[in-house]
Enzyme design. Structure first.
Site, PDB file in Angstrom:
ATOM      1  N   SER A  89       0.934  -1.115   0.069  1.00 14.31           N
ATOM      2  CA  SER A  89      -0.049   0.070   0.032  1.00 14.31           C
ATOM      3  C   SER A  89       0.785   1.347   0.100  1.00 14.31           C
ATOM      4  CB  SER A  89      -1.036   0.016   1.186  1.00 14.31           C
ATOM      5  OG  SER A  89      -2.013  -0.839   1.088  1.00 14.31           O
ATOM      6  N   LYS A  92       0.125   3.873  -2.711  1.00 16.67           N
ATOM      7  CA  LYS A  92      -1.052   5.068  -2.522  1.00 16.67           C
ATOM      8  C   LYS A  92      -0.186   6.401  -2.231  1.00 16.67           C
ATOM      9  CE  LYS A  92      -4.478   2.192  -0.546  1.00 16.67           C
ATOM     10  NZ  LYS A  92      -4.101   0.663  -0.169  1.00 16.67           N
ATOM     11  N   SER A 149      -6.025   3.333   4.487  1.00 17.20           N
ATOM     12  CA  SER A 149      -5.312   2.704   3.519  1.00 17.20           C
ATOM     13  C   SER A 149      -6.530   1.938   2.700  1.00 17.20           C
ATOM     14  CB  SER A 149      -4.298   1.684   4.039  1.00 17.20           C
ATOM     15  OG  SER A 149      -3.550   1.163   2.977  1.00 17.20           O
ATOM     16  N   LYS A 260       2.745   6.722   5.142  1.00 15.49           N
ATOM     17  CA  LYS A 260       1.850   5.709   4.736  1.00 15.49           C
ATOM     18  C   LYS A 260       2.558   4.565   5.226  1.00 15.49           C
ATOM     19  CE  LYS A 260      -1.723   4.248   2.556  1.00 15.49           C
ATOM     20  NZ  LYS A 260      -1.415   3.025   3.402  1.00 15.49           N
TER      21      LYS A 260
END
Length: 416
Positions: A89, A92, A149, A260
């Site tokens: 992720s 992202k 997320s 993140k």
């Protein structure tokens, strides 16, 4: 008699001017030794760096890691920085860059409503459980992506911006190439895929993280949210859903403000952590950590090390500069300006408070002068040694005076 004498003087003077023009005596010259130190006027800030060893023993067990200072892009620590790894992720971050690009360009606004497609709803993994046909604002979906997320939220935004995830991913790869992310190839917008071709590197993650937090610092308004509720409104009615931040470093390190997390069975545990302390912003990237907790502890160790060795000097170069006298021009003076601000990062313990700035400027210049040409430099010294410089540019154009310009000046002098 007096008028005839004046006319004779004018005639003689114009002959001299004509001769000088023909000989090129009024051609443009510049102060010797002054050259441009930057290739592009688009560059917003010049950075000078004195770096220490980038491989101290920090006990990092993750497969790859990078510690970067954000304003200069200096790598302070690295381990297997360019080795390709699966990002999960962390992907992202690029999705968010494209979203904020679209907001900045006016393509979309934070208040726009986005309708969830059946495909977006079908995303598995981490999600915020959007329903087909459900509408949420762009700002809410940003929170869903950054905080929780949400894979479904990422795909919904990709489709809203580009019509399809496929086209959005193409633009992700194009943007990555523009940032110099040479080890990166995206195949989806959320990192859910476990394709062996969906790859990046710790250095590339640091590069895109830097782009996001420096170009769009408002991201920290979202990445620092610990918990927040959103409201689902569907045909079934309204219901609240709690977003909980996946970045536990927010509670473990007081200076952390983002950014993140990511994890899959292939990628293991990943983190791009950002922090700000004493005006210095650092990015700690941990890729393929062996377990959930290690990514946070090792990022914290890198950040602690970074703040122990980093000293940052910044000069925004906002003060007014003197005008330069222009010889043989249609105007007598021309304004000048700094090309950019200046940053100097030291990781060797130097006292950056002792940095001095000196201006190197000509007393005058000769026309023609073109706006954007280099007039001189602002030079920075530490302990008598030059550590960097910023170009000083002409902030206006001045054409060379011609025959009729001089004639007009003489007429004005004698007859007006």
């Amino acid at each position: 008699m007096k008028r005839k004498s004046i006319l004779s003087t004018i005639t003689a003077f114009l002959l001299v001017v004509s001769l000088l023009l023909d000989l090129g005596g009024l051609s443009a010259v510049r102060a010797e030794g002054i050259t441009s130190s930057l290739d592009s006027e688009e560059l917003r800030e010049t950075a000078a760096i004195i770096a220490a060893d980038t491989n101290p023993d920090l006990g990092v067990t993750a497969k790859a890691a990078v510690l970067m200072e954000a304003s200069t892009g200096t790598i302070i620590y690295e381990k297997n920085a360019t080795e390709q790894v699966s990002p999960a992720s962390i992907t992202k971050i690029m999705t968010l860059i494209l979203i904020f690009d679209a907001i900045e360009s006016g393509q979309i606004t934070l208040q726009d409503e986005v309708t969830t497609s059946a495909y977006a709803k079908s995303m598995g993994g981490s999600q915020v459980f959007l329903e087909e046909g459900e509408k949420q604002t762009v700002e809410t979906l940003i929170k869903c992506i950054v905080v929780a997320s949400g894979n479904d939220a990422s795909v919904a935004m990709a489709e809203y911006l580009c019509g399809s995830e496929t086209e959005f991913v193409r633009q992700m790869n194009e943007r990555a190439a523009g940032l110099g992310m040479t080890e990166t190839h995206f195949e989806d917008c959320c990192g859910l895929t476990e394709s062996s071709s969906h790859l990046t590197s710790a250095k590339d993650v640091a590069l895109m993280s830097r782009e996001l937090i420096t170009h769009y610092p408002q991201i920290h308004q979202y990445s620092s949210i610990w918990m927040e509720n959103i409201v689902h409104v569907t045909e079934k009615g309204s219901s609240e859903f709690g977003l909980a931040n996946t970045n536990k470093l927010l509670k473990q390190y007081e200076y952390c403000n983002g950014l993140k997390t990511g994890s899959t069975s292939l990628a293991k545990y990943c983190l791009s952590a950002t922090a700000t302390k004493d005006g210095i912003s650092l990015i700690a990237v941990v890729m393929a950590a062996p377990d959930y907790k290690v990514r946070f502890s090792e990022a914290k160790a890198m950040l602690t090390y970074g703040y122990g060795v980093c000293r940052l000097f910044k000069d925004e170069n906002q003060e007014e500069l003197p005008w330069i006298i222009v010889e043989d021009g249609v105007q007598k003076i021309v304004p000048i300006r700094y090309r950019a601000g200046f940053s100097y990062l030291s990781t060797d313990g130097s006292d950056v408070a002792q940095i001095e700035k000196r201006l190197e400027l000509p007393e005058s210049c000769r026309a023609p002068v073109a706006a954007g040409e280099v007039a001189g430099r602002a030079v920075y010294y530490l302990d008598g040694i030059e550590v960097g410089s910023v170009d000083i540019l002409y902030d206006g154009s001045v054409e060379r005076a011609g025959y009729w310009d001089y004639f007009r000046k003489i007429v004005e002098l004698y007859f007006i």
